[in-house]
Write an enzyme that holds these catalytic residues in place. Structure first.
Site, PDB file in Angstrom:
ATOM      1  N   GLU A  82      52.629  -4.286 103.622  1.00 34.93           N
ATOM      2  CA  GLU A  82      52.388  -5.653 103.123  1.00 34.93           C
ATOM      3  C   GLU A  82      51.014  -5.784 102.478  1.00 34.93           C
ATOM      4  OE1 GLU A  82      54.384  -7.985 102.603  1.00 34.93           O
ATOM      5  OE2 GLU A  82      56.102  -7.080 103.600  1.00 34.93           O
ATOM      6  N   THR A  94      50.023  -5.303  94.050  1.00 34.74           N
ATOM      7  CA  THR A  94      50.335  -3.949  93.577  1.00 34.74           C
ATOM      8  C   THR A  94      51.849  -3.743  93.608  1.00 34.74           C
ATOM      9  OG1 THR A  94      48.258  -3.222  94.567  1.00 34.74           O
ATOM     10  CG2 THR A  94      49.770  -1.509  93.884  1.00 34.74           C
TER      11      THR A  94
END
Ligand code: SF4
Length: 324
Positions: free
Chosen positions: A37, A43
């Site tokens: 996470e 990203t």
């Protein structure tokens, strides 16, 4: 929506056949879920995959991460950008070890108190590690829900966020919430795309009120991109290079020494442009004459050892290009 059950069923049926197979979906270990996470914040999945595996090899537990040096943590994160995430994660691991005796808390309020963990990440751990029936709202889910409900409130406004969390909270089922939330993420990643959403094969099309899906979600106007120019020096002596520890953007990482005064453009030996938040940074490198090496406090590094120290990607690319 008065049709929660059919919506959930349609989504879960689709997910059974079409869900993405991702390594962090095969575990309920809160540490491994948290690694994924934090890396997935800002990203893309494809970039995160190799980092996720390497990170777990290098720091397999909260204890291992808490024991690591900051330099090792930044080195493992190198290339993912937004290094504050790595520093916060390191601090969070120390808190889990020192304040929670190595056991990651299950309570969302406690999770949110850890450094670098906001509402979304706390809820993601709650659902993916502990199968709690809690909603998650990130970019993919925001897009899907704003279209399903045809919401024209900007999703990055306080009101827009509140409305999305309310919708998500009403839809999340009591049974199999982790699978449902994964399905919602995958619907956004695979079907309800930002451009050209695949409405013709969408499993929740009959519930969707979007009139013009591509116009959604609405976002507030972005701040204008600011131009920045940064000048740095390449200083080499024999098989050593002079670097400096960054005190700001790349705190704790090693960069080429900054040059403060203006230098003639014709002395530039390397130039590149990279984005950073709402900046467009032009990085210019100048060759400087060797400094005296007598001062042992100056951080000269053997060129052979550069792979083992944390250097931000734009500077590493410049060094590699120039040394080659
Ligand atoms: S019908 Fe189209 S806009 Fe609506 S949720 Fe499905 S893909 Fe998105």
């Amino acid at each position: 929506m008065t049709t929660n059950r059919p919506f959930q069923r349609a989504l879960l049926n689709w997910y059974r056949q079409n869900g993405r197979s991702l390594p962090w979906r095969t575990t309920r270990n809160p540490y491994a879920v948290l690694v994924s996470e934090i890396m997935l914040q800002q990203t893309q999945v494809v970039t995160v995959l190799p980092y996720y595996k390497n990170w777990l090899r290098r720091f397999p537990t909260f204890a291992a991460l808490a024991r690591a040096s900051e330099s090792d943590v930044l080195h493992a994160w190198q290339g993912l950008g937004y290094y504050t995430r790595a520093r916060n994660f390191h601090a969070a691991a120390k808190l889990v070890m020192n304040q929670h005796r190595g056991r990651f808390p299950r309570d969302l309020g406690q999770i949110e108190k850890l450094p670098g963990i906001g509402k979304y990440t706390a809820h993601a751990i709650g659902t993916f590690a502990f199968d709690q029936s809690v909603p998650i709202v990130e970019a993919n889910v925001s897009r899907v829900l704003s279209r399903v409900f045809n919401s024209r409130i900007p999703i990055d406004s306080t009101e827009g966020r509140r409305v999305l969390w309310d919708h998500a909270g009403r839809l999340v089922p009591a049974k199999s919430p982790a699978r449902y939330n994964s399905a919602l993420l995958d619907l956004g990643a695979l079907i309800c795309l930002p451009r050209n959403p695949k409405c013709h094969v969408c499993p929740v099309k009959r519930f969707c009120r979007a009139k013009n899906p591509e116009s959604l979600p609405i976002k507030r106007a972005r701040p204008a991109v600011k131009e920045l120019t940064e000048n740095h020096a390449l200083i080499i002596r024999e098989d050593k290079i002079l670097l400096e520890k960054s005190a700001d953007r790349w705190l704790g990482m090693w960069i080429l020494p900054p040059l403060n005064r203006h230098w003639k453009d014709d002395a530039i030996i390397y130039e590149t442009v990279f984005p950073f938040t709402n900046h467009r940074v032009t990085l210019r490198i100048f060759r400087r004459r060797r400094r005296k090496i007598e001062d042992r406090r100056e951080p000269w590094f053997s060129i052979r050892d550069l792979d083992s120290i944390p250097i931000p990607s734009p500077h590493r690319r410049a060094i590699t290009a120039l040394l080659n």
